[in-house]
Write a protein that holds these residues in place. Structure first.
Motif, mmCIF file in Angstrom:
data_model
loop_
_atom_site.group_PDB
_atom_site.id
_atom_site.type_symbol
_atom_site.label_atom_id
_atom_site.label_comp_id
_atom_site.label_asym_id
_atom_site.label_seq_id
_atom_site.Cartn_x
_atom_site.Cartn_y
_atom_site.Cartn_z
ATOM 1 N N VAL A 80 46.466 -20.430 38.362
ATOM 2 C CA VAL A 80 47.394 -19.300 38.446
ATOM 3 C C VAL A 80 48.448 -19.578 39.505
ATOM 4 N N VAL A 81 49.539 -18.841 39.450
ATOM 5 C CA VAL A 81 50.555 -18.899 40.490
ATOM 6 C C VAL A 81 50.489 -17.603 41.287
ATOM 7 N N VAL A 82 50.365 -17.739 42.594
ATOM 8 C CA VAL A 82 50.317 -16.578 43.488
ATOM 9 C C VAL A 82 51.750 -16.222 43.870
ATOM 10 N N GLU A 93 52.929 -11.971 31.099
ATOM 11 C CA GLU A 93 51.470 -12.112 31.209
ATOM 12 C C GLU A 93 51.082 -13.482 31.727
ATOM 13 N N GLU A 94 51.889 -14.498 31.452
ATOM 14 C CA GLU A 94 51.668 -15.837 31.968
ATOM 15 C C GLU A 94 53.018 -16.543 32.073
ATOM 16 N N VAL A 95 53.033 -17.633 32.838
ATOM 17 C CA VAL A 95 54.280 -18.369 33.044
ATOM 18 C C VAL A 95 54.055 -19.839 32.727
ATOM 19 N N SER A 96 55.131 -20.578 32.554
ATOM 20 C CA SER A 96 55.059 -22.017 32.319
ATOM 21 C C SER A 96 55.516 -22.752 33.574
ATOM 22 N N LEU A 97 55.222 -24.042 33.628
ATOM 23 C CA LEU A 97 55.658 -24.847 34.766
ATOM 24 C C LEU A 97 57.184 -24.906 34.841
ATOM 25 N N ASP A 98 57.826 -24.933 33.686
ATOM 26 C CA ASP A 98 59.286 -24.993 33.671
ATOM 27 C C ASP A 98 59.911 -23.761 34.321
ATOM 28 N N THR A 160 50.152 -10.829 43.941
ATOM 29 C CA THR A 160 49.447 -10.848 42.664
ATOM 30 C C THR A 160 49.494 -12.271 42.127
ATOM 31 N N TYR A 161 49.007 -12.476 40.901
ATOM 32 C CA TYR A 161 49.049 -13.816 40.320
ATOM 33 C C TYR A 161 49.141 -13.732 38.804
ATOM 34 N N ARG A 162 49.599 -14.844 38.232
ATOM 35 C CA ARG A 162 49.706 -14.949 36.778
ATOM 36 C C ARG A 162 49.208 -16.332 36.335
ATOM 37 N N PRO A 163 48.538 -16.416 35.178
ATOM 38 C CA PRO A 163 48.112 -17.725 34.660
ATOM 39 C C PRO A 163 49.321 -18.613 34.388
ATOM 40 N N VAL A 164 49.106 -19.930 34.561
ATOM 41 C CA VAL A 164 50.181 -20.900 34.348
ATOM 42 C C VAL A 164 49.781 -21.846 33.222
ATOM 43 N N ARG A 165 50.642 -21.947 32.217
ATOM 44 C CA ARG A 165 50.371 -22.839 31.095
ATOM 45 C C ARG A 165 50.619 -24.291 31.490
ATOM 46 N N GLU A 166 49.818 -25.179 30.924
ATOM 47 C CA GLU A 166 49.984 -26.628 31.049
ATOM 48 C C GLU A 166 49.825 -27.150 32.476
ATOM 49 N N ALA A 167 49.193 -26.378 33.331
ATOM 50 C CA ALA A 167 48.966 -26.831 34.708
ATOM 51 C C ALA A 167 47.615 -27.544 34.804
ATOM 52 N N PRO A 168 47.462 -28.445 35.769
ATOM 53 C CA PRO A 168 46.143 -29.046 35.986
ATOM 54 C C PRO A 168 45.110 -27.958 36.277
ATOM 55 N N GLU A 169 43.852 -28.218 35.925
ATOM 56 C CA GLU A 169 42.778 -27.245 36.143
ATOM 57 C C GLU A 169 41.692 -27.847 37.024
ATOM 58 N N SER A 170 40.965 -26.977 37.676
ATOM 59 C CA SER A 170 39.870 -27.409 38.544
ATOM 60 C C SER A 170 38.538 -27.170 37.845
ATOM 61 N N ARG A 171 37.680 -28.196 37.886
ATOM 62 C CA ARG A 171 36.344 -28.079 37.292
ATOM 63 C C ARG A 171 35.294 -27.979 38.392
ATOM 64 N N VAL A 172 34.402 -27.020 38.225
ATOM 65 C CA VAL A 172 33.307 -26.818 39.176
ATOM 66 C C VAL A 172 32.043 -27.446 38.611
ATOM 67 N N ALA A 173 31.284 -28.113 39.481
ATOM 68 C CA ALA A 173 30.079 -28.815 39.030
ATOM 69 C C ALA A 173 28.948 -28.611 40.025
ATOM 70 N N LEU A 174 27.728 -28.779 39.542
ATOM 71 C CA LEU A 174 26.556 -28.873 40.410
ATOM 72 C C LEU A 174 26.326 -30.346 40.689
ATOM 73 N N SER A 175 26.266 -30.715 41.962
ATOM 74 C CA SER A 175 26.132 -32.124 42.336
ATOM 75 C C SER A 175 24.994 -32.301 43.330
ATOM 76 N N TRP A 176 24.398 -33.493 43.338
ATOM 77 C CA TRP A 176 23.313 -33.821 44.259
ATOM 78 C C TRP A 176 23.281 -35.340 44.442
ATOM 79 N N PRO A 177 22.636 -35.826 45.495
ATOM 80 C CA PRO A 177 22.612 -37.278 45.742
ATOM 81 C C PRO A 177 21.980 -38.046 44.597
#
Length: 269
Positions: A80-82, A93-98, A160-177
């Motif tokens: 999202v863009v803040v 409702e949402e914006v583009s990078l352009d 406030t914030y709005r979703p951004v199309r075509e932007a990189p996304e962050s993935r959350v994971a469970l990690s361990w050694p």
């Protein structure tokens, strides 16, 4: 696994924006005698805690070094863009990078999106943290692109914030050694985040915790069964002789004076 082999606690690291509450609640229900300790960590420091053994597992942001850490992707966040509440982009409702090309886009040093090319115009200086960048957005210096959870974490009434199309996304994971054998408590937490039931074959620790109770129930059940129908009882009076007499009679055996006996009183001479 015996009770003495089970560690006294399980340490779970988590990064800003990640909310482990629902998984912690399930853990407390399944393993009430094994405390779960939450360890707050920045996105940059979380993997180091795992490698150094300061945490047993962590809810982190990908990528991680797969040569030293195992990881299970859990979900992908919307970017999202803040923006200030009076910003023109709030009309959509949402914006583009352009549409952000004329904006000053802040790029904090703890950014988790991994931009190849940041959209918009760069600021003169990179903010040290996402929290600092949010303050600059509120001051009207620029806009900020972050995962939605971070926008919620740093919420302000004037932003406030709005979703951004075509932007990189962050993935959350469970990690361990990384290891040849996954520790039992880590395996247990993997089962929780994957939705396994407590009776799953992989829920070894929770199963071990419940076995004494199950054994006690089985023992009580056997005891009740033995008391009602398993104990030997004395036969009713005459039961044995009645059975024998009937058996011999049915087999054509000799009678010894019963009603059908042919022997009578001896004749006098």
């Amino acid at each position: 696994m015996t009770g003495s082999d089970i560690p006294s606690s399980f340490r779970l690291a988590y990064v800003p924006g990640v909310t482990p509450t629902k998984w912690v609640r399930v853990w407390q229900e399944r393993l009430p005698h094994t405390p779960l300790e939450l360890v707050q960590a920045t996105a940059a420091d979380a993997t180091g805690l795992l490698v150094d053994g300061a945490a047993d597992a962590g809810l982190v942001r990908l990528p991680v070094d797969r040569s030293v850490l195992s990881a299970i992707p859990l979900y992908t966040e919307t970017t999202v863009v803040v923006i200030p509440k009076d910003h023109v982009a709030t009309a959509a409702e949402e914006v583009s990078l352009d549409e952000l090309s004329d904006e000053i886009v802040l790029h904090p040093l703890d950014d988790v999106l991994g931009w190849e090319t940041l959209p918009g115009r760069p600021a003169f200086e990179r903010p040290a943290t996402t929290a600092d960048a949010v303050e600059l957005v509120a001051a009207g210096v620029g806009v900020l692109l972050v995962p939605q959870s971070l926008a919620r974490l740093h919420h302000r009434k004037d932003l406030t914030y709005r979703p951004v199309r075509e932007a990189p996304e962050s993935r959350v994971a469970l990690s361990w050694p990384e290891a040849e054998t996954t520790p039992d408590l880590v395996e247990e937490f993997i089962g929780i985040v994957r939705g396994r039931t407590v009776n799953s074959t992989r829920g070894r620790v929770a199963a071990d915790r419940q076995r004494p109770t199950e054994k006690a129930k089985d023992k009580a059940k056997d005891k009740r069964a033995g008391g009602s129908g398993g104990a030997r009882q004395k036969p009713a009076a005459g039961g044995r002789s009645g059975k024998r007499t009937a058996g011999r009679s049915g087999q054509g055996g000799k009678h010894t004076g019963g009603p059908g006996s042919k022997r009578g009183k001896p004749r006098g001479r």
